[in-house]
Design a protein around this motif. Sequence first.
Motif, PDB file in Angstrom:
ATOM      1  N   GLU A   3       1.061  -0.997  -0.048  1.00 57.58           N
ATOM      2  CA  GLU A   3      -0.144   0.046   0.240  1.00 57.58           C
ATOM      3  C   GLU A   3       0.920   1.001  -0.034  1.00 57.58           C
ATOM      4  O   GLU A   3       1.863   1.329   0.832  1.00 57.58           O
ATOM      5  N   ARG A   4       0.768   2.006  -0.931  1.00 53.46           N
ATOM      6  CA  ARG A   4       1.514   3.462  -1.182  1.00 53.46           C
ATOM      7  C   ARG A   4       0.377   4.507  -0.927  1.00 53.46           C
ATOM      8  O   ARG A   4      -0.711   4.502  -1.300  1.00 53.46           O
ATOM      9  N   GLN A   5       1.210   5.713   0.134  1.00 51.41           N
ATOM     10  CA  GLN A   5       0.277   6.600   0.285  1.00 51.41           C
ATOM     11  C   GLN A   5       1.088   7.795   0.197  1.00 51.41           C
ATOM     12  O   GLN A   5       2.180   7.956   0.092  1.00 51.41           O
ATOM     13  N   GLN A   6       0.214   8.976  -0.250  1.00 58.97           N
ATOM     14  CA  GLN A   6       1.008  10.423  -0.653  1.00 58.97           C
ATOM     15  C   GLN A   6       1.811   9.981  -1.827  1.00 58.97           C
ATOM     16  O   GLN A   6       3.268  10.238  -1.857  1.00 58.97           O
ATOM     17  N   SER A   8       3.567  10.376  -5.644  1.00 62.51           N
ATOM     18  CA  SER A   8       3.755  11.128  -6.698  1.00 62.51           C
ATOM     19  C   SER A   8       4.426  10.265  -7.670  1.00 62.51           C
ATOM     20  O   SER A   8       4.950   9.054  -7.549  1.00 62.51           O
ATOM     21  N   ALA A   9       4.864  10.688  -8.957  1.00 60.56           N
ATOM     22  CA  ALA A   9       5.896  10.109 -10.014  1.00 60.56           C
ATOM     23  C   ALA A   9       6.896   9.843  -9.503  1.00 60.56           C
ATOM     24  O   ALA A   9       7.767   8.646  -9.961  1.00 60.56           O
ATOM     25  N   ARG A  10       7.723  10.527  -8.469  1.00 62.95           N
ATOM     26  CA  ARG A  10       8.761  10.223  -7.771  1.00 62.95           C
ATOM     27  C   ARG A  10       9.037   9.448  -6.996  1.00 62.95           C
ATOM     28  O   ARG A  10       9.813   8.619  -6.548  1.00 62.95           O
ATOM     29  N   MET A  11       7.950   9.509  -5.540  1.00 65.65           N
ATOM     30  CA  MET A  11       8.186   8.614  -4.607  1.00 65.65           C
ATOM     31  C   MET A  11       6.767   8.580  -3.824  1.00 65.65           C
ATOM     32  O   MET A  11       5.878   9.241  -4.176  1.00 65.65           O
ATOM     33  N   SER A  12       6.780   7.707  -2.860  1.00 68.68           N
ATOM     34  CA  SER A  12       5.646   7.629  -1.976  1.00 68.68           C
ATOM     35  C   SER A  12       6.168   8.285  -0.463  1.00 68.68           C
ATOM     36  O   SER A  12       7.165   7.530  -0.157  1.00 68.68           O
ATOM     37  N   ARG A  13       5.462   8.890   0.056  1.00 68.38           N
ATOM     38  CA  ARG A  13       5.963   9.368   1.437  1.00 68.38           C
ATOM     39  C   ARG A  13       5.732   8.244   2.354  1.00 68.38           C
ATOM     40  O   ARG A  13       6.454   8.259   3.348  1.00 68.38           O
ATOM     41  N   ILE A  14       4.861   7.200   2.317  1.00 71.58           N
ATOM     42  CA  ILE A  14       4.425   6.242   3.058  1.00 71.58           C
ATOM     43  C   ILE A  14       4.298   4.916   2.247  1.00 71.58           C
ATOM     44  O   ILE A  14       3.760   4.861   1.327  1.00 71.58           O
ATOM     45  N   VAL A  15       4.933   3.921   2.523  1.00 72.86           N
ATOM     46  CA  VAL A  15       4.697   2.658   1.812  1.00 72.86           C
ATOM     47  C   VAL A  15       4.520   1.546   3.080  1.00 72.86           C
ATOM     48  O   VAL A  15       5.307   1.410   3.981  1.00 72.86           O
ATOM     49  N   ARG A  38      13.256  19.318  15.360  1.00 72.93           N
ATOM     50  CA  ARG A  38      12.009  19.229  15.880  1.00 72.93           C
ATOM     51  C   ARG A  38      10.943  19.207  14.700  1.00 72.93           C
ATOM     52  O   ARG A  38       9.829  18.525  14.950  1.00 72.93           O
ATOM     53  N   ASP A  39      10.892  19.900  13.691  1.00 69.72           N
ATOM     54  CA  ASP A  39       9.975  20.071  12.627  1.00 69.72           C
ATOM     55  C   ASP A  39       9.899  18.831  11.881  1.00 69.72           C
ATOM     56  O   ASP A  39       9.036  18.017  11.826  1.00 69.72           O
ATOM     57  N   CYS A  40      11.268  18.039  11.688  1.00 76.18           N
ATOM     58  CA  CYS A  40      11.425  17.054  11.111  1.00 76.18           C
ATOM     59  C   CYS A  40      10.698  15.890  11.748  1.00 76.18           C
ATOM     60  O   CYS A  40      10.052  15.043  11.401  1.00 76.18           O
ATOM     61  N   VAL A  41      11.063  15.587  13.158  1.00 76.63           N
ATOM     62  CA  VAL A  41      10.537  14.454  14.051  1.00 76.63           C
ATOM     63  C   VAL A  41       9.005  14.601  14.051  1.00 76.63           C
ATOM     64  O   VAL A  41       8.326  13.663  14.265  1.00 76.63           O
ATOM     65  N   GLY A  42       8.493  15.912  14.019  1.00 79.38           N
ATOM     66  CA  GLY A  42       7.181  16.419  13.922  1.00 79.38           C
ATOM     67  C   GLY A  42       6.328  15.577  12.745  1.00 79.38           C
ATOM     68  O   GLY A  42       5.116  15.005  12.783  1.00 79.38           O
ATOM     69  N   ARG A  43       6.959  15.721  11.732  1.00 75.95           N
ATOM     70  CA  ARG A  43       6.618  15.277  10.435  1.00 75.95           C
ATOM     71  C   ARG A  43       6.485  13.769  10.414  1.00 75.95           C
ATOM     72  O   ARG A  43       5.672  13.405   9.899  1.00 75.95           O
ATOM     73  N   VAL A  44       7.622  13.130  10.984  1.00 74.89           N
ATOM     74  CA  VAL A  44       7.804  11.652  11.005  1.00 74.89           C
ATOM     75  C   VAL A  44       6.707  11.233  11.824  1.00 74.89           C
ATOM     76  O   VAL A  44       5.813  10.167  11.521  1.00 74.89           O
ATOM     77  N   GLU A  45       6.274  11.960  13.051  1.00 74.30           N
ATOM     78  CA  GLU A  45       5.368  11.553  13.877  1.00 74.30           C
ATOM     79  C   GLU A  45       3.897  11.374  13.264  1.00 74.30           C
ATOM     80  O   GLU A  45       3.058  10.674  13.094  1.00 74.30           O
ATOM     81  N   ARG A  46       3.556  12.726  12.423  1.00 74.88           N
ATOM     82  CA  ARG A  46       2.302  12.693  11.896  1.00 74.88           C
ATOM     83  C   ARG A  46       2.150  11.657  10.473  1.00 74.88           C
ATOM     84  O   ARG A  46       1.110  11.176  10.537  1.00 74.88           O
ATOM     85  N   LEU A  47       3.272  11.457   9.836  1.00 68.68           N
ATOM     86  CA  LEU A  47       3.283  10.325   8.783  1.00 68.68           C
ATOM     87  C   LEU A  47       3.115   8.911   9.377  1.00 68.68           C
ATOM     88  O   LEU A  47       2.155   8.115   9.036  1.00 68.68           O
ATOM     89  N   ALA A  49       1.380   8.317  12.344  1.00 75.21           N
ATOM     90  CA  ALA A  49       0.040   8.186  12.714  1.00 75.21           C
ATOM     91  C   ALA A  49      -0.868   8.008  11.310  1.00 75.21           C
ATOM     92  O   ALA A  49      -1.761   7.326  11.665  1.00 75.21           O
ATOM     93  N   GLU A  50      -0.585   8.567  10.226  1.00 70.86           N
ATOM     94  CA  GLU A  50      -1.494   8.330   9.289  1.00 70.86           C
ATOM     95  C   GLU A  50      -1.359   6.998   8.756  1.00 70.86           C
ATOM     96  O   GLU A  50      -2.267   6.634   8.104  1.00 70.86           O
ATOM     97  N   ALA A  51      -0.194   6.323   8.806  1.00 68.86           N
ATOM     98  CA  ALA A  51       0.115   4.898   8.401  1.00 68.86           C
ATOM     99  C   ALA A  51      -0.495   4.042   9.146  1.00 68.86           C
ATOM    100  O   ALA A  51      -0.421   2.758   9.309  1.00 68.86           O
ATOM    101  N   GLY A  52      -1.001   4.356  10.404  1.00 69.93           N
ATOM    102  CA  GLY A  52      -1.370   3.499  11.502  1.00 69.93           C
ATOM    103  C   GLY A  52      -0.602   2.899  12.513  1.00 69.93           C
ATOM    104  O   GLY A  52      -0.483   1.906  13.030  1.00 69.93           O
TER     105      GLY A  52
END
Length: 113
Positions: A3-6, A8-15, A38-47, A49-52
């Motif tokens: 399952e690929r999420q987000q 694009s032609a180049r990559m998936s943010r989540i697999v 701090r911003d980077c790990v926040g993005r990791v945490e959100r992704l 969560a989105e991935a379950g």
Amino acid sequence: MIERQQTSARMSRIVKHNGMVYLCGQVGDGRTIQEQTRDCVGRVERLLAEAGSSKDRMLQAIVWLADMSDFDGMNEVWDAWVPEGKAPARACGEAKLARDELRVEIIVTAACA
């Protein structure tokens, strides 16, 4: 099943595959290494969560720094963010990042919740 999420032609943010979550490299905004981390790990945490998944299910992290002199500053934020007793296997190295203003990139693999 893969399952690929987000995607694009180049990559998936989540697999997701076989109970695992693979995130593409995450960078952060900010001037200092602490702000970017701090911003980077926040993005990791959100992704995650989105991935379950969540940060306490991380299995591996790969950290790229544009300059190893930022190691202590990055670790200051990383150590406060990682749940106690749940640190993933981690590697950290120096690399030329995609843009000159970037100081840190983090790649995470985690188990699905």
